[in-house]
Motif scaffolding. Structure first.
Motif, PDB file in Angstrom:
ATOM      1  N   TYR A 148     -10.062  -2.055  -0.277  1.00 18.26           N
ATOM      2  CA  TYR A 148      -9.464  -1.446   0.906  1.00 18.26           C
ATOM      3  C   TYR A 148      -8.289  -2.302   1.369  1.00 18.26           C
ATOM      4  N   LEU A 149      -7.176  -1.644   1.628  1.00 12.79           N
ATOM      5  CA  LEU A 149      -5.950  -2.321   2.039  1.00 12.79           C
ATOM      6  C   LEU A 149      -5.804  -2.128   3.544  1.00 12.79           C
ATOM      7  N   ILE A 150      -5.687  -3.249   4.289  1.00 13.14           N
ATOM      8  CA  ILE A 150      -5.659  -3.187   5.754  1.00 13.14           C
ATOM      9  C   ILE A 150      -4.380  -3.839   6.264  1.00 13.14           C
ATOM     10  N   PHE A 151      -3.586  -3.070   7.005  1.00 11.72           N
ATOM     11  CA  PHE A 151      -2.387  -3.587   7.666  1.00 11.72           C
ATOM     12  C   PHE A 151      -2.702  -3.755   9.148  1.00 11.72           C
ATOM     13  N   LEU A 152      -2.519  -4.978   9.652  1.00  8.77           N
ATOM     14  CA  LEU A 152      -2.902  -5.282  11.023  1.00  8.77           C
ATOM     15  C   LEU A 152      -1.792  -5.003  12.032  1.00  8.77           C
ATOM     16  N   GLY A 153      -0.941  -4.030  11.747  1.00  6.34           N
ATOM     17  CA  GLY A 153       0.098  -3.645  12.696  1.00  6.34           C
ATOM     18  C   GLY A 153       1.294  -4.580  12.681  1.00  6.34           C
ATOM     19  N   ASP A 154       2.223  -4.381  13.644  1.00  5.71           N
ATOM     20  CA  ASP A 154       3.448  -5.177  13.762  1.00  5.71           C
ATOM     21  C   ASP A 154       4.187  -5.211  12.430  1.00  5.71           C
ATOM     22  N   THR A 155       4.500  -4.050  11.919  1.00 10.89           N
ATOM     23  CA  THR A 155       5.015  -3.953  10.552  1.00 10.89           C
ATOM     24  C   THR A 155       6.525  -3.821  10.455  1.00 10.89           C
ATOM     25  N   LEU A 156       7.260  -3.547  11.563  1.00  9.96           N
ATOM     26  CA  LEU A 156       8.572  -2.946  11.387  1.00  9.96           C
ATOM     27  C   LEU A 156       9.755  -3.591  12.108  1.00  9.96           C
ATOM     28  N   ASP A 157       9.648  -4.670  12.823  1.00 10.06           N
ATOM     29  CA  ASP A 157      10.670  -4.942  13.825  1.00 10.06           C
ATOM     30  C   ASP A 157      11.697  -6.022  13.541  1.00 10.06           C
ATOM     31  N   LEU A 158      11.516  -6.901  12.581  1.00  3.99           N
ATOM     32  CA  LEU A 158      12.385  -8.077  12.514  1.00  3.99           C
ATOM     33  C   LEU A 158      13.128  -8.230  11.184  1.00  3.99           C
ATOM     34  N   SER A 159      13.520  -7.140  10.550  1.00  9.60           N
ATOM     35  CA  SER A 159      14.301  -7.262   9.325  1.00  9.60           C
ATOM     36  C   SER A 159      15.226  -6.056   9.192  1.00  9.60           C
ATOM     37  N   ALA A 160      15.969  -6.005   8.094  1.00  5.07           N
ATOM     38  CA  ALA A 160      16.906  -4.904   7.864  1.00  5.07           C
ATOM     39  C   ALA A 160      16.250  -3.719   7.174  1.00  5.07           C
ATOM     40  N   TYR A 161      14.960  -3.821   6.823  1.00  9.04           N
ATOM     41  CA  TYR A 161      14.359  -2.817   5.951  1.00  9.04           C
ATOM     42  C   TYR A 161      13.101  -2.200   6.558  1.00  9.04           C
ATOM     43  N   ALA A 162      13.168  -1.832   7.843  1.00 14.23           N
ATOM     44  CA  ALA A 162      12.019  -1.211   8.486  1.00 14.23           C
ATOM     45  C   ALA A 162      11.715   0.160   7.891  1.00 14.23           C
ATOM     46  N   LEU A 163      12.750   0.946   7.573  1.00 12.05           N
ATOM     47  CA  LEU A 163      12.525   2.270   6.993  1.00 12.05           C
ATOM     48  C   LEU A 163      11.863   2.174   5.631  1.00 12.05           C
ATOM     49  N   GLU A 164      12.324   1.225   4.813  1.00 11.95           N
ATOM     50  CA  GLU A 164      11.709   1.032   3.500  1.00 11.95           C
ATOM     51  C   GLU A 164      10.243   0.637   3.648  1.00 11.95           C
ATOM     52  N   THR A 165       9.971  -0.251   4.611  1.00 13.74           N
ATOM     53  CA  THR A 165       8.601  -0.738   4.797  1.00 13.74           C
ATOM     54  C   THR A 165       7.678   0.377   5.261  1.00 13.74           C
ATOM     55  N   LEU A 166       8.134   1.154   6.243  1.00  5.99           N
ATOM     56  CA  LEU A 166       7.318   2.267   6.721  1.00  5.99           C
ATOM     57  C   LEU A 166       7.096   3.288   5.605  1.00  5.99           C
ATOM     58  N   SER A 167       8.154   3.587   4.851  1.00  3.24           N
ATOM     59  CA  SER A 167       8.029   4.533   3.744  1.00  3.24           C
ATOM     60  C   SER A 167       7.016   4.043   2.721  1.00  3.24           C
ATOM     61  N   LEU A 168       7.016   2.748   2.447  1.00  2.00           N
ATOM     62  CA  LEU A 168       6.093   2.179   1.472  1.00  2.00           C
ATOM     63  C   LEU A 168       4.645   2.262   1.952  1.00  2.00           C
ATOM     64  N   ILE A 169       4.405   1.949   3.218  1.00  2.00           N
ATOM     65  CA  ILE A 169       3.029   1.988   3.735  1.00  2.00           C
ATOM     66  C   ILE A 169       2.494   3.423   3.723  1.00  2.00           C
ATOM     67  N   LEU A 170       3.343   4.380   4.099  1.00  2.00           N
ATOM     68  CA  LEU A 170       2.910   5.774   4.040  1.00  2.00           C
ATOM     69  C   LEU A 170       2.673   6.227   2.602  1.00  2.00           C
ATOM     70  N   THR A 171       3.459   5.681   1.659  1.00  2.00           N
ATOM     71  CA  THR A 171       3.235   5.975   0.241  1.00  2.00           C
ATOM     72  C   THR A 171       1.871   5.460  -0.208  1.00  2.00           C
TER      73      THR A 171
END
Length: 822
Positions: A148-171
């Motif tokens: 089981y893969l668990i992301f503890l939140g705070d995934t998107l705010d401090l880099s240039a690639y928030a869209l890529e990161t969100l897209s990857l997690i949803l993938t």
């Protein structure tokens, strides 16, 4: 086997029900894309990453060549994120939000845990590639069964690639309908992401879809669960995963949280046990070397935690896998999940986890000796408890275990080679861990069968000196309580390693009072009735300690070195309190006198907490103004645990002072400054009592460019050459922690207490300790000169004022004050 709460299960399953959701096609394509874009691009103060995004937008020629097959298509583009966000949104609008989900897992299941990714797309890519090499995930993002893969939140705010990161997690969620859990963190909750890098990225990369995507992402984040509870089938206890600090919940055996305000995470590699260790143990996970972490905290690691569930939680483990730069991921260490004891040291075992790898040979021998004594105690206790519980044969515990040969050799007085010492260390740690888990297992079985175990009457009771401390670990004064707990625990660990007190183990019981007097009073009654100790060490807070004033007056407890400067506890007849720190009255007087002398301020505002704490400082500040001509002060009070200061800010703005004195806690000061606005504070002299000096408050003020003149009751923990401070820093280094003024104060308090206990004869009693401290006249202790003042019942005579430029001024407090109680 897995059991989600129904709504949450629908949420996760729905992500995989729609075919054609566009994300990353494969791990290979994801790696190709990551290698084609810079990990740490330059950010413009005015336009952010606009230049980067412009360079990533394919030209008309590029798109044309890609369409006819003459050029390879991009592995990912912003429109892919639009599609997967939109598809996810359409599915989630049919479900209700659910704040908590539950998983019931079988033995041999695994949880892979990521702390705040903070938009670190490259770091997450490297971590997933490592999981692929270990056979945990395949190239199409499919996870191995029972992982089981668990992301503890705070995934998107401090880099240039928030869209890529969100897209990857949803993938990842699309490919694993029930095996990926995306929890909401601080960034994802309450639309906080609107001021984050993700929203700025939408504006620059998908300008025509900003409004619509903002609505959709709001909905997705609102549906994310806040907490995950993991239960192990057929056993009691559970694991709690959340980005948010929580008070202990019934049945929770361990807490796994993210890196929000994680202390000193730059000293390790990504997995941290909160100090000191207690039940339930709390683990913090940090997973990405974003630019802010690299620059501010010297944290350079890609990291993830791997939890392996055994037949019981007490036998389960948590491991850290970390990589720095281009170095492959390696096992850093494996720990028992519930006790935190080291089971396996990897090649990259960090110095902060358990101090043994940085100890000298002599210190290691002492540590082994201490663990052996604890192991002997545990064996006796297990035998005693087992006699109380008629267990089935299948539930029997191994309360008698043969000592390893090297431990026997050491116990017989033989010397060991360095290699043998290392082996002996591993042996005794493993043995101690085994017995500790058996003890937990036994108590768990007794609870399961409705049995109430009698208090231990064997070696644990006979060979332990127990003290109690009530402090705030979760609410408005936790900035004081948590470092105080750390400082006391450091000294306990050091003392026991060196042989304890009269050969007995020192033990401090910490109870959280949430800065509530009624709860603090209950805690101290628990120390008396349940733990049978009258010794209360360094309780934090004046109003909380005041709730037990009757017990002090009745001489039922001895309070040693409270974290309070209230005159309430400095009366000559209050014999069962010994103080170390300067009084609040002294702090307020000396700080105000310093500001008048150095800055010629005339017009003051005193912002104070309206209780024994704040009014004590206020009275001292007002005394400083009595003999000063042409000075005036406006008093603005507030109640403890207040969270809104708009009316206070209005009063302060109306007064328009030259100088503002903060006689409050750190969180209150930060909120007031938010309400005042940084611009209002420009060109004003700001000064604060020592309670404002917690690490979080200092960091936030520094980031906002706000300088405070600060009172301290101990020397500078970073630079002082006093032997007690040097000793404190050395012990800190073994734990990988940063210097903290409150932790130093608690360390000194605990050191003085243990020194006194070792100096008097047994049995240790309240009257003997009081007599010991009352006799101190020009007493030299590791660089401190202590004299007991019978009027204030205090040992310390100095305080330090730290100027705006960081210069420390040592000032004599001037002895006792005979003013009435505020």
């Amino acid at each position: 086997m897995k059991t989600f709460a129904p709504l949450a299960m629908t949420l996760l399953m729905s992500l995989g029900m729609s075919k054609g959701i566009v994300g990353f096609i494969s791990l290979d394509e994801q790696q190709r894309y990551a290698s084609s874009v810079p990990e740490f691009p330059q950010e413009s103060p005015d336009s952010g990453y606009q230049k980067l995004y412009a360079s990533l937008t394919p030209s008309w020629l590029h798109r044309t060549l890609s369409q006819i097959g003459l050029r390879k298509k991009s592995a990912w583009k912003p429109s892919d994120a639009n599609l997967i966000i939109s598809s996810t949104y359409e599915l989630l609008t049919k479900t209700s939000s659910h704040s908590k989900v539950t998983l019931t897992l079988l033995p041999d299941s695994e949880c892979i845990v990521f702390g705040g990714i903070r938009g670190a797309f490259h770091s997450l890519t490297r971590a997933l590639h490592d999981l692929q090499k270990r056979g945990i995930i395949d190239n199409t993002y499919k996870l191995k069964r029972d992982v089981y893969l668990i992301f503890l939140g705070d995934t998107l705010d401090l880099s240039a690639y928030a869209l890529e990161t969100l897209s990857l997690i949803l993938t990842l969620q699309k490919a694993n309908t029930q095996q990926v859990v995306f929890l909401t963190g601080h960034v994802e909750s309450n639309q906080t992401w609107h001021s984050s890098g993700l929203h700025k990225e939408l504006i620059l990369r998908l300008p025509n879809e900003v409004a619509e995507l903002t609505k959709k992402i709001d909905t997705i984040f609102a549906k994310l669960p806040r907490e995950l509870i993991v239960r192990l089938k057929g056993t009691s206890g559970s694991l709690l995963f959340s980005a948010f600090t929580k008070e202990n919940e019934p049945g929770v055996s361990a807490i796994i949280t993210s890196d929000e305000k994680a202390p000193s995470y730059h000293e390790g590699q990504g997995l941290y046990k909160k100090v000191p260790h207690e039940e339930p143990i709390t683990w913090q996970v940090v997973s990405s070397p974003i630019r802010e972490y690299r620059m501010k905290h010297r944290f350079f690691y890609d990291a993830y935690a791997r939890i392996r569930l055994s037949t019981t939680l007490t036998e389960s483990t948590i491991s850290l896998y970390a990589s720095k730069g281009t170095v492959p991921f390696t096992l850093s260490a494996t720990y028992n999940l519930l006790t935190g004891t080291v089971l396996t040291r990897g090649r990259a075992f960090p110095s902060m986890h358990h101090d043994t790898n940085t100890l000298s040979a002599e210190e290691r021998a002492l540590h082994i000796s201490t663990l052996k004594e604890l192991t002997d105690n545990l064996q006796n206790d297990l035998a005693s408890l087992t006699a109380q519980v008629d267990l089935p044969q299948s539930d029997s515990v191994a309360h008698t275990i043969e000592l390893p040969p090297l431990i026997k050799k050491l116990a017989e007085g033989a010397s060991l080679t360095p290699q043998e010492t290392d082996e002996a260390l591993s042996d005794i740690e493993f043995l101690y861990n085994t017995l500790s888990t058996e003890m937990i297992h036994l108590r768990s079985l007794a609870q399961k069968n409705g049995l109430k175990l009698a208090p231990l009457t064997t070696s644990d009771a006979k060979n332990t000196i127990t003290l109690g401390s009530s402090l705030d670990l979760t609410k408005s004064a936790k900035g004081l309580g948590v470092p105080f707990k750390t400082g006391m625990s450091l000294k306990v660990h050091e003392q026991n390693r060196a042989g304890g007190i009269h050969g007995k183990r020192a033990h401090i019981i910490f109870l959280d009072d949430a800065y509530r007097p009624a709860l603090a009073e209950k805690n101290i009654e628990t120390f008396l009735s349940v733990d049978h100790t009258p010794f209360i060490l360094a309780p934090v807070g004046s109003p909380t300690l005041a709730a037990s004033l009757d017990l002090i007056e009745q001489k039922k407890i001895l309070v040693l070195f409270p974290q309070s400067g209230s005159l309430l506890f400095r009366k000559p007849l209050l014999t069962h309190v010994i103080n170390f720190r300067a009084s609040f009255h002294d702090e307020g007087r000396l700080l105000t006198e310093f500001v008048i002398d150095k800055y010629r301020s005339k017009k003051f505002v005193f912002f104070y907490q309206d209780d024994e704490f704040g009014t004590g400082v206020l009275e001292g500040a007002k005394d400083a103004l009595k003999n000063m001509k042409n000075t005036q002060a406006t008093e603005v009070g507030y109640q403890a645990n207040t969270t809104s200061f708009e009316s206070s800010a209005t009063k302060i703005k109306e007064a328009n002072p030259d100088a503002i004195g903060f006689f409050a806690t750190g969180p209150a000061v930060l909120q007031l400054i938010r309400d005042l606005g940084v611009e209002f504070l420009a060109n004003k002299i700001l000064f604060a009592v020592s309670s404002v000096g917690d690490a979080v408050t200092k960091k936030v003020l520094q980031e906002r460019g706000i300088s405070l003149i600060m009172g301290q009751v101990v020397p500078d923990p970073r630079t002082s050459t006093l032997p007690i401070v040097v000793e404190y820093r050395k012990e800190l280094a073994t734990q990988g922690l940063k210097e903290d003024v409150f932790a130093l104060e608690a360390y000194i308090n605990t050191s003085l207490t243990f020194n006194a206990m070792n100096s008097i004869s047994e049995p240790i009693t309240m009257s003997k300790l009081i007599e010991h401290f009352e006799k101190m006249k020009q007493y030299e202790y590791k660089g401190l000169t202590l004299t007991f003042d019978p009027k204030s019942r205090s040992l310390g005579q100095n305080m330090w004022i730290i100027n705006k430029n960081g210069t420390a001024h040592e000032i004599k407090t001037g002895g006792s004050h005979e003013k009435g109680t505020p």
